[in-house]
Design an enzyme around this catalytic site. Structure first.
Site, mmCIF file in Angstrom:
data_model
loop_
_atom_site.group_PDB
_atom_site.id
_atom_site.type_symbol
_atom_site.label_atom_id
_atom_site.label_comp_id
_atom_site.label_asym_id
_atom_site.label_seq_id
_atom_site.Cartn_x
_atom_site.Cartn_y
_atom_site.Cartn_z
ATOM 1 N N ILE A 193 28.424 71.341 61.186
ATOM 2 C CA ILE A 193 29.694 72.000 60.852
ATOM 3 C C ILE A 193 30.034 72.984 61.960
ATOM 4 O O ILE A 193 29.394 74.039 62.094
ATOM 5 C CB ILE A 193 29.605 72.728 59.505
ATOM 6 C CG1 ILE A 193 29.200 71.740 58.398
ATOM 7 C CG2 ILE A 193 30.943 73.386 59.159
ATOM 8 C CD1 ILE A 193 28.822 72.406 57.092
ATOM 9 N N GLY A 194 31.032 72.643 62.767
ATOM 10 C CA GLY A 194 31.496 73.524 63.826
ATOM 11 C C GLY A 194 32.776 74.226 63.431
ATOM 12 O O GLY A 194 33.324 73.989 62.352
ATOM 13 N N THR A 212 35.698 73.810 64.710
ATOM 14 C CA THR A 212 36.844 72.902 64.774
ATOM 15 C C THR A 212 36.598 71.607 64.026
ATOM 16 O O THR A 212 37.458 71.145 63.274
ATOM 17 C CB THR A 212 37.186 72.580 66.248
ATOM 18 O OG1 THR A 212 37.449 73.803 66.938
ATOM 19 C CG2 THR A 212 38.416 71.685 66.325
ATOM 20 N N GLY A 249 22.420 80.672 66.864
ATOM 21 C CA GLY A 249 23.160 79.825 65.944
ATOM 22 C C GLY A 249 22.432 78.515 65.682
ATOM 23 O O GLY A 249 21.683 78.012 66.531
ATOM 24 N N ASP A 274 23.664 75.610 65.572
ATOM 25 C CA ASP A 274 24.103 74.554 66.486
ATOM 26 C C ASP A 274 23.327 74.609 67.803
ATOM 27 O O ASP A 274 22.961 73.568 68.368
ATOM 28 C CB ASP A 274 25.605 74.670 66.751
ATOM 29 C CG ASP A 274 26.019 76.037 67.294
ATOM 30 O OD1 ASP A 274 25.307 77.032 67.059
ATOM 31 O OD2 ASP A 274 27.087 76.117 67.944
ATOM 32 N N ASP A 277 27.448 72.263 75.906
ATOM 33 C CA ASP A 277 28.036 71.862 74.626
ATOM 34 C C ASP A 277 29.458 72.392 74.593
ATOM 35 O O ASP A 277 29.693 73.595 74.461
ATOM 36 C CB ASP A 277 27.214 72.436 73.471
ATOM 37 C CG ASP A 277 27.721 71.959 72.109
ATOM 38 O OD1 ASP A 277 28.897 71.548 72.006
ATOM 39 O OD2 ASP A 277 26.942 72.004 71.147
ATOM 40 N N THR A 320 54.581 70.233 85.102
ATOM 41 C CA THR A 320 53.936 71.248 84.265
ATOM 42 C C THR A 320 52.704 70.710 83.562
ATOM 43 O O THR A 320 51.644 71.358 83.538
ATOM 44 C CB THR A 320 54.942 71.777 83.224
ATOM 45 O OG1 THR A 320 56.053 72.369 83.906
ATOM 46 C CG2 THR A 320 54.283 72.835 82.343
#
Length: 257
Positions: A7-8, A10, A107, A109, A129, A184
């Protein structure tokens, strides 16, 4: 079979393993405002599509940097599969050594990435990462997690430009064809993606200078696909963190090289 969940900030990534083989994956946005029922509906549908059930799945391990969602997914797994998940933490990290000032700050992760890298690539490895934040993780010559660098992520850089300027738009990310932009979108892609790549490569080189030996370079995370083609010295390993979760669950560390 084992269910792994990362679970990150994003994305939430799920994977099912049979032994060391990753059979299936699912990615869902990590939306704090999404009700549990919505996550659970998508999860159950995925299980049914892949013919996974409470008889075939007998374990689960979770890495979470979003505590409320960690609790939500724990409930989902228990209600759906009757499994109590294990949660990665500095106290549940397998046999990974932590050579840093405050191990309690690490963490889950980072731990899973480090364990996965150690199992697959061995000591003397640096892992980039690229998620919401871009993290470079050092595994030293003794196989310990020896520190890291944290910078704003690739997508975060693009969003910051849009929010802090009056005229620059937010653009969809992709790997730029060249560094010199002619419009751009090309200019933004060059600065955001090439800029991130040069930072990652430069930090990896600085890590090598500071430790005094060459490092195996690995790139992973949700934004790695944009940068990996521009970083040929890095091995792209999309599901490294899930591999790390599996290794932790199975007993800590096994050399899989």
């Amino acid at each position: 079979m084992l269910l792994t969940i990362d679970i990150g900030n994003t994305l939430t990534c799920l994977g099912v393993y049979q032994g060391s083989a990753l059979l299936a994956t699912l990615k869902i946005e990590s939306d704090l405002y999404r009700p549990q029922a919505a996550f659970q509906h998508r999860f159950v549908k995925w299980l049914e599509e892949r013919h996974f059930n409470s008889e075939s799945l007998n374990g689960c391990i979770i890495s979470s940097v979003v505590p409320p969602l960690g609790a939500v997914w724990g409930k989902i797994v228990f209600e759906t599969l009757d499994i109590y998940p294990k949660y990665v933490s500095p106290d549940y990290r397998g046999n990974l050594k932590l050579d840093i000032d405050n191990p309690k700050e690490v963490g889950s992760d980072i731990i899973a990435d480090a364990v996965g890298a150690l199992a697959k690539y061995g000591p003397m490895t640096v892992v980039a990462d690229l998620g919401t934040a871009s993290k470079l993780i050092l595994i030293d010559n003794e196989g310990a997690f020896a520190g890291l660098s944290i910078a704003p992520g690739v997508q975060m850089s693009g969003k910051a430009l849009k929010e802090k300027t009056a005229a620059l738009p937010e653009i969809p990310l992709k790997t730029p064809a060249k560094a010199v932009g002619k419009n751009t979108e090309e200019c933004l892609l060059s600065g955001i993606v090439y800029g991130s790549c040069f930072m990652i490569r430069g930090l990896a080189e600085q890590f090598e200078k500071e430790v005094g030996y060459p490092l195996t370079r690995v790139i992973t995370g949700g934004n790695a696909a944009y940068c990996a083609p521009l970083l040929p010295s890095f091995t792209h390993d999309e599901y490294l963190i899930l591999d790390g979760l599996r290794v932790i669950y199975e007993g800590g560390f096994e050399d899989e090289r």
